[in-house]
Design a protein around this motif. Sequence first.
Motif, short mmCIF file in Angstrom:
data_model
loop_
_atom_site.label_atom_id
_atom_site.label_comp_id
_atom_site.label_asym_id
_atom_site.label_seq_id
_atom_site.Cartn_x
_atom_site.Cartn_y
_atom_site.Cartn_z
N SER A 12 0.82 -1.21 0.00
CA SER A 12 0.00 0.00 0.00
C SER A 12 0.85 1.26 0.00
O SER A 12 0.35 2.35 -0.31
N LEU A 13 2.16 1.13 0.37
CA LEU A 13 3.08 2.27 0.35
C LEU A 13 3.98 2.16 -0.88
O LEU A 13 4.51 1.08 -1.19
N VAL A 14 4.20 3.27 -1.52
CA VAL A 14 4.95 3.28 -2.78
C VAL A 14 6.46 3.21 -2.47
O VAL A 14 6.97 3.93 -1.59
N ASP A 15 7.16 2.32 -3.25
CA ASP A 15 8.64 2.23 -3.19
C ASP A 15 9.14 2.00 -1.76
O ASP A 15 10.10 2.63 -1.31
N ARG A 16 8.53 1.13 -1.06
CA ARG A 16 8.98 0.83 0.30
C ARG A 16 9.71 -0.51 0.30
O ARG A 16 9.25 -1.48 -0.28
N TYR A 17 10.93 -0.52 0.94
CA TYR A 17 11.70 -1.74 1.10
C TYR A 17 11.32 -2.41 2.42
O TYR A 17 11.18 -1.73 3.43
N GLN A 18 11.17 -3.73 2.35
CA GLN A 18 10.89 -4.50 3.53
C GLN A 18 11.99 -5.51 3.78
O GLN A 18 12.66 -5.96 2.84
N LEU A 19 12.21 -5.88 5.02
CA LEU A 19 13.24 -6.84 5.42
C LEU A 19 12.54 -8.10 5.92
O LEU A 19 11.66 -8.03 6.77
N GLY A 20 12.98 -9.25 5.37
CA GLY A 20 12.34 -10.47 5.80
C GLY A 20 12.67 -11.64 4.90
O GLY A 20 13.62 -11.60 4.10
N ILE A 21 11.86 -12.69 5.00
CA ILE A 21 12.04 -13.91 4.22
C ILE A 21 10.95 -13.92 3.16
O ILE A 21 9.77 -13.80 3.48
N ILE A 22 11.34 -14.08 1.91
CA ILE A 22 10.36 -14.08 0.83
C ILE A 22 9.76 -15.48 0.69
O ILE A 22 10.26 -16.46 1.26
N GLY A 23 8.71 -15.56 -0.11
CA GLY A 23 7.93 -16.79 -0.21
C GLY A 23 8.71 -18.00 -0.67
O GLY A 23 8.62 -19.08 -0.05
N PRO A 24 9.49 -17.95 -1.76
CA PRO A 24 10.22 -19.15 -2.20
C PRO A 24 11.19 -19.69 -1.13
O PRO A 24 11.29 -20.89 -0.93
N ASP A 25 11.92 -18.76 -0.43
CA ASP A 25 12.83 -19.22 0.62
C ASP A 25 12.04 -19.84 1.77
O ASP A 25 12.47 -20.84 2.37
N ALA A 26 10.90 -19.22 2.11
CA ALA A 26 10.07 -19.81 3.17
C ALA A 26 9.56 -21.18 2.75
O ALA A 26 9.49 -22.12 3.56
N GLN A 27 9.20 -21.34 1.45
CA GLN A 27 8.74 -22.64 0.95
C GLN A 27 9.85 -23.67 1.02
O GLN A 27 9.63 -24.85 1.29
N LYS A 28 11.13 -23.21 0.79
CA LYS A 28 12.27 -24.14 0.76
C LYS A 28 12.65 -24.59 2.16
O LYS A 28 12.87 -25.78 2.40
N TYR A 29 12.76 -23.63 3.10
CA TYR A 29 13.27 -23.96 4.42
C TYR A 29 12.16 -24.23 5.45
O TYR A 29 12.38 -24.94 6.41
N PHE A 30 11.03 -23.59 5.27
CA PHE A 30 9.92 -23.75 6.23
C PHE A 30 8.62 -24.01 5.45
O PHE A 30 7.76 -23.13 5.30
N ALA A 31 8.55 -25.19 4.86
CA ALA A 31 7.40 -25.52 4.02
C ALA A 31 6.09 -25.54 4.81
O ALA A 31 5.02 -25.24 4.27
N GLU A 32 6.13 -25.88 6.10
CA GLU A 32 4.90 -25.96 6.89
C GLU A 32 4.31 -24.58 7.19
O GLU A 32 3.19 -24.48 7.68
N SER A 33 5.08 -23.48 6.93
CA SER A 33 4.57 -22.13 7.20
C SER A 33 3.77 -21.56 6.03
O SER A 33 3.22 -20.47 6.13
N ILE A 34 3.72 -22.25 4.91
CA ILE A 34 3.02 -21.75 3.72
C ILE A 34 1.60 -22.29 3.70
O ILE A 34 1.38 -23.50 3.85
N GLU A 35 0.62 -21.37 3.54
CA GLU A 35 -0.80 -21.74 3.41
C GLU A 35 -1.37 -20.99 2.20
O GLU A 35 -1.28 -19.76 2.11
N VAL A 36 -1.95 -21.73 1.26
CA VAL A 36 -2.51 -21.14 0.04
C VAL A 36 -4.00 -20.84 0.30
O VAL A 36 -4.78 -21.75 0.56
N VAL A 37 -4.36 -19.54 0.26
CA VAL A 37 -5.76 -19.14 0.46
C VAL A 37 -6.44 -18.98 -0.90
O VAL A 37 -5.77 -18.65 -1.88
N PRO A 38 -7.78 -19.24 -0.98
CA PRO A 38 -8.47 -19.12 -2.29
C PRO A 38 -8.39 -17.72 -2.88
O PRO A 38 -8.25 -17.57 -4.09
N SER A 39 -8.47 -16.70 -2.02
CA SER A 39 -8.42 -15.32 -2.55
C SER A 39 -7.89 -14.41 -1.45
O SER A 39 -8.11 -14.63 -0.26
N LYS A 40 -7.19 -13.37 -1.90
CA LYS A 40 -6.61 -12.37 -1.00
C LYS A 40 -6.87 -11.00 -1.59
O LYS A 40 -6.61 -10.77 -2.78
N THR A 41 -7.43 -10.10 -0.78
CA THR A 41 -7.77 -8.76 -1.26
C THR A 41 -6.72 -7.76 -0.80
O THR A 41 -6.35 -7.74 0.39
#
Length: 717
Positions: A58-87
């Motif tokens: 929602s904020l323009v050109d903002r950098y965030q620090l953290g773990i992105i989805g593919p890395d989370a899928q690789k190292y912490f697969a149990e933390s990923i949940e696929v929702v039908p829709s996200k607004t």
Amino acid sequence: MKWFVFALLILLEFAKADETDPSGKFLLYSDIQVANRTESLLRLRNVPIVRYKFKYDSLVDRYQLGIIGPDAQKYFAESIEVVPSKTFTSKDRSKAPTVVTNFPVVDKNVLFMHGLVALQELIFRYEALSAAIDSAETDASKRKDELLAIEKRITSGVSAQSKTKLEIAQKEAELALKQAQLDAQKAEEEMLLVQRELEHEKEMVEYEANLVRERMARQEELERLNNEQVLKMEKELAEKRELLARETNEALQKLRQTQSSELEQQKLEHEKEKIRVEIDAKAAQKRIQQEMELLKMRTQSKLDTERMITGIKTISAQVSRIVSEIFAKPKQVAIVTGIILGLIALYYVFKELFKLLRQYVQSRIGKPSLVRETSFTYSIVPHFIANYFSRPEELSSSRKMLEDAFSNIILSSEDKQRVVHLALATRNTKQSDAPFRHVLLHGSPGTGKTLIARRLAASSGMDYAIMSGGDVAPLGEDAVSQLHGLFQWAARSRKGLLVFIDEAEAFLAARTSVAGAGSGDGASSEVHIRNALNALLYQTGTPSHNFMLILATNRPQDLDVAVLDRIDVSIPITPPALPQRLELVKLYLNEHVVKVANQSQQSRSVLSKLFGSTRGVRYVTDDCLSEPVLHRIAAETEGFSGREIAKLFIAAQYAMFLAEKSTLTAEILLETVALKVEEHHIKRGNFAQLRTAEHAVDGKAPADASAPVNRKVKAKK
């Protein structure tokens, strides 16, 4: 031990409390295993932490620090949940939110719990290193003590070989000490490294926690703004729809009204045209008929005129001939004149004779027109025969009979005692051939004065005649002769006649109000009423053995002083108290409601009973007859007269007819009572205002209609 306190604070702040039962056994979880701390530490050490920009941020050109989805899928697969829709809310608030289907969501609680497990592993490793350092320091201290002991032995005169061995041992001790120092230094470095890693992990955890809090706050704010915007848009859309529907309805209504008015106008014009054509046709037909009638009338008039002229000529010729013949003989003229005058005199004589005969027959066997109801019938049996067969009863049996006669008349104990004493005295007066006493019954309307008069006449063995004071005024100047005829008719009764005059104040009011009357029809009517009053005073001036006069009024203070002077007994009839109202409620409920319901149930036809039809059948529930309901009705009807209570249950009868399934329940009955109580208060309020206004006009203070007669007469000026 700062790292240990910090770890405990993190565990206390973020760990979820387990719900347990009072026995301490787990209720929510199953298949519980110990976490692999080494694996969690290895995952956290290897997972890359990067800076990135999020596409739907929602904020323009903002950098965030953290773990992105593919890395989370690789190292912490149990933390990923696929929702039908996200607004996601658009950066431009004017645009609609973006909806992404099958969006992978990272559960930050899983990452946080892995961080806690890795932190626990670091704490265990730190404790092991601390124990190793403590053990090395203990060994070095022991070796140092041994070395000091050796030095003491050398100084006491050991051999050179021993000195050599001592030197070797000292060197070995120094080497061991240096090795221990190196181990201690290495342990301190490792401890510093672990401490730095813990501090770094602490900073990362705090940073992640802050990021989570900020993200959750922003997410909540965005969701709130999004919800507000959605609600605002929905509200605006609903308002627009409502406005559009209202405008459409108004337009349709206006169109219907316009079409209806046009149609009505066309119908009106058509009706006007039709009526105009019909009027023109009728007018033309009427003109033709009038012309024909006029022609016919002219012809008939001409014929009538000719016929009349001919008749007049013939009659005049005959009259002239007869007159000439009569005047030729004067004796015949005198005879004809005498016959004509005799016929006129006979007409007036017979007219007066028939009038006297009618009055005589009416006074003997007829009922006067003033009497509305009577038990007196003319008998042709001579007086001595009728008196022979009528035997007086004993006093004791008369008292018992009178008490039985008045048992079903609901009055207060004092009023009933007065009435029974009056009936007993009247009965003894008749038996002893003493003059009758005249009575005044006064009280509120509907308290049973007429019923008391009827029962008094029946229990005293007298005939009764009931008239109303309001019937006297319409008679005009004939009222005097009617009153005299009434008392002459009363004198013909062998048992004695009880004359009951209801609404006596209608023509027996004080004559002071008549004296100041003006001229005209109103003054003439007042004069006739005063003459009727004088006639009644004349008939009641002396004690009578033939009739007993009972006056009933609810305004005794308005009666003339001479009328009050004729009264021997004055009995106030008070409104029913609570016990009497309860008896009246039971009486009229049974008479007007229960009996009607029972009759409707008993009068069902055979076909109705066969097919189970309940049409026309009335029912009364048992709660209507319960004592609490009856006592409540009696309490709420305070101030009601017997007539008003009877009308109340007549209204309850109609409520039963109109109720569902023609069933009268306690609720419907109490609603009817409440309605009648309200009507009673309204009537009493209007009556009190009317009485106040009347007395204000007369210049008198209002008096209670049910108060005993205690009236002071003002002298005429």
